[in-house]
Design a protein around this motif. Structure first.
Motif, PDB file in Angstrom:
ATOM      1  N   ILE A 198      41.023  49.363  32.065  1.00  9.90           N
ATOM      2  CA  ILE A 198      40.586  48.002  32.418  1.00  9.90           C
ATOM      3  C   ILE A 198      41.806  47.123  32.691  1.00  9.90           C
ATOM      4  O   ILE A 198      41.855  46.388  33.682  1.00  9.90           O
ATOM      5  CB  ILE A 198      39.707  47.414  31.298  1.00  9.90           C
ATOM      6  CG1 ILE A 198      38.388  48.188  31.205  1.00  9.90           C
ATOM      7  CG2 ILE A 198      39.459  45.919  31.525  1.00  9.90           C
ATOM      8  CD1 ILE A 198      37.570  47.881  29.962  1.00  9.90           C
ATOM      9  N   TYR A 199      42.803  47.215  31.819  1.00  7.16           N
ATOM     10  CA  TYR A 199      44.017  46.414  31.977  1.00  7.16           C
ATOM     11  C   TYR A 199      44.716  46.718  33.303  1.00  7.16           C
ATOM     12  O   TYR A 199      45.075  45.792  34.051  1.00  7.16           O
ATOM     13  CB  TYR A 199      44.971  46.651  30.799  1.00  7.16           C
ATOM     14  CG  TYR A 199      46.314  46.010  31.003  1.00  7.16           C
ATOM     15  CD1 TYR A 199      46.482  44.635  30.871  1.00  7.16           C
ATOM     16  CD2 TYR A 199      47.428  46.772  31.361  1.00  7.16           C
ATOM     17  CE1 TYR A 199      47.719  44.043  31.082  1.00  7.16           C
ATOM     18  CE2 TYR A 199      48.661  46.187  31.558  1.00  7.16           C
ATOM     19  CZ  TYR A 199      48.798  44.823  31.430  1.00  7.16           C
ATOM     20  OH  TYR A 199      50.009  44.240  31.654  1.00  7.16           O
ATOM     21  N   LEU A 200      44.910  47.986  33.615  1.00  8.87           N
ATOM     22  CA  LEU A 200      45.600  48.338  34.865  1.00  8.87           C
ATOM     23  C   LEU A 200      44.797  47.886  36.085  1.00  8.87           C
ATOM     24  O   LEU A 200      45.373  47.441  37.081  1.00  8.87           O
ATOM     25  CB  LEU A 200      45.873  49.841  34.921  1.00  8.87           C
ATOM     26  CG  LEU A 200      46.951  50.338  33.956  1.00  8.87           C
ATOM     27  CD1 LEU A 200      46.996  51.864  33.945  1.00  8.87           C
ATOM     28  CD2 LEU A 200      48.314  49.751  34.294  1.00  8.87           C
ATOM     29  N   ASN A 201      43.492  47.966  36.003  1.00 10.26           N
ATOM     30  CA  ASN A 201      42.647  47.499  37.100  1.00 10.26           C
ATOM     31  C   ASN A 201      42.812  45.991  37.304  1.00 10.26           C
ATOM     32  O   ASN A 201      42.976  45.516  38.434  1.00 10.26           O
ATOM     33  CB  ASN A 201      41.190  47.863  36.810  1.00 10.26           C
ATOM     34  CG  ASN A 201      40.286  47.667  38.007  1.00 10.26           C
ATOM     35  OD1 ASN A 201      40.738  47.504  39.130  1.00 10.26           O
ATOM     36  ND2 ASN A 201      39.001  47.691  37.759  1.00 10.26           N
ATOM     37  N   ARG A 202      42.787  45.226  36.218  1.00  9.98           N
ATOM     38  CA  ARG A 202      42.978  43.777  36.319  1.00  9.98           C
ATOM     39  C   ARG A 202      44.385  43.431  36.780  1.00  9.98           C
ATOM     40  O   ARG A 202      44.582  42.485  37.532  1.00  9.98           O
ATOM     41  CB  ARG A 202      42.735  43.088  34.976  1.00  9.98           C
ATOM     42  CG  ARG A 202      41.364  43.036  34.461  1.00  9.98           C
ATOM     43  CD  ARG A 202      40.333  42.401  35.392  1.00  9.98           C
ATOM     44  NE  ARG A 202      39.031  42.509  34.767  1.00  9.98           N
ATOM     45  CZ  ARG A 202      38.334  43.633  34.687  1.00  9.98           C
ATOM     46  NH1 ARG A 202      38.791  44.760  35.206  1.00  9.98           N
ATOM     47  NH2 ARG A 202      37.164  43.648  34.088  1.00  9.98           N
ATOM     48  N   LEU A 203      45.365  44.192  36.305  1.00 10.46           N
ATOM     49  CA  LEU A 203      46.750  43.885  36.654  1.00 10.46           C
ATOM     50  C   LEU A 203      46.973  44.023  38.156  1.00 10.46           C
ATOM     51  O   LEU A 203      47.666  43.194  38.760  1.00 10.46           O
ATOM     52  CB  LEU A 203      47.707  44.781  35.866  1.00 10.46           C
ATOM     53  CG  LEU A 203      49.198  44.494  36.025  1.00 10.46           C
ATOM     54  CD1 LEU A 203      49.537  43.059  35.604  1.00 10.46           C
ATOM     55  CD2 LEU A 203      50.016  45.496  35.216  1.00 10.46           C
ATOM     56  N   SER A 204      46.397  45.036  38.768  1.00 10.94           N
ATOM     57  CA  SER A 204      46.561  45.172  40.224  1.00 10.94           C
ATOM     58  C   SER A 204      45.899  43.998  40.946  1.00 10.94           C
ATOM     59  O   SER A 204      46.454  43.484  41.924  1.00 10.94           O
ATOM     60  CB  SER A 204      46.012  46.514  40.718  1.00 10.94           C
ATOM     61  OG  SER A 204      44.639  46.602  40.468  1.00 10.94           O
ATOM     62  N   ASP A 205      44.749  43.558  40.456  1.00 13.69           N
ATOM     63  CA  ASP A 205      44.112  42.364  41.032  1.00 13.69           C
ATOM     64  C   ASP A 205      45.002  41.138  40.859  1.00 13.69           C
ATOM     65  O   ASP A 205      45.122  40.302  41.763  1.00 13.69           O
ATOM     66  CB  ASP A 205      42.756  42.100  40.369  1.00 13.69           C
ATOM     67  CG  ASP A 205      41.727  43.168  40.651  1.00 13.69           C
ATOM     68  OD1 ASP A 205      41.846  43.889  41.670  1.00 13.69           O
ATOM     69  OD2 ASP A 205      40.780  43.288  39.843  1.00 13.69           O
TER      70      ASP A 205
END
Length: 177
Positions: free
Chosen positions: A148-155
């Protein structure tokens, strides 16, 4: 302490448990890509002028460093846990920046200035890190909060590029097919 140990000269590396694995192992690919992202993030942070954004980026670097260490730890229950609010904090940061952005009407191409390009490099390397962690999660336990964190970070990197374009009065490059 010397930086070189010679223990990896035959294509293997050690995990925190002491176990040796090949350097092409999914676990090494995952934490290596997170490390690569952290290096690109440092280069991005060096280009950003706004102190509040520099602080946000430094916070993400700390998370990524610890996350890389956690991915290198194969001992059950021993790995670092991301703070519970790591992903939601990114959402708050994005919402704050997004409030003042014009509505998107086109896809945006990377580029326009070095700082915007760096945001997009971080975004794409972050997506690759996410894919590598998903691949690792296919064979071993990985905390869902990491994905979840990596997904949000790319956003976050995408929104940051748009925000920096606006703040620095740089025209976004629209993709027009």
């Amino acid at each position: 302490m010397k930086i070189y140990t010679k223990t990896g000269d035959k294509g293997q590396t050690g995990l925190y448990s002491g176990k040796r694995i090949p350097k092409f192992h999914a676990r090494v690919e995952a934490y290596g890509t997170v490390d690569e992202l952290n290096a690109f993030l440092g280069a991005l942070r060096d280009q950003v002028k706004q102190e509040n954004l520099k602080a946000e980026l430094l916070e993400q670097q700390h998370h990524l460093f610890a996350l890389g260490a956690a991915l290198a730890d194969d001992r059950p229950g021993e790995a670092y846990q991301l703070p519970a609010d790591a992903a939601t904090n990114l959402e708050v940061f994005m919402d704050r920046m997004d409030d003042d952005l014009p509505k998107m009407t086109h896809f945006i191409l990377p580029g326009g200035s070095p700082v915007l390009s760096s945001c997009h490099v971080c975004r794409t390397v972050c997506r690759r890190a996410e894919r590598r962690v998903v691949e690792l999660a296919d064979t071993t336990s990985v905390d869902q909060s990491v994905l979840i964190y990596l997904n949000r970070l790319s956003d976050y990197f995408f929104v940051l590029s748009r925000h920096l374009a606006q703040v620095n009065k740089i025209e976004e490059i629209k993709w027009i097919p």
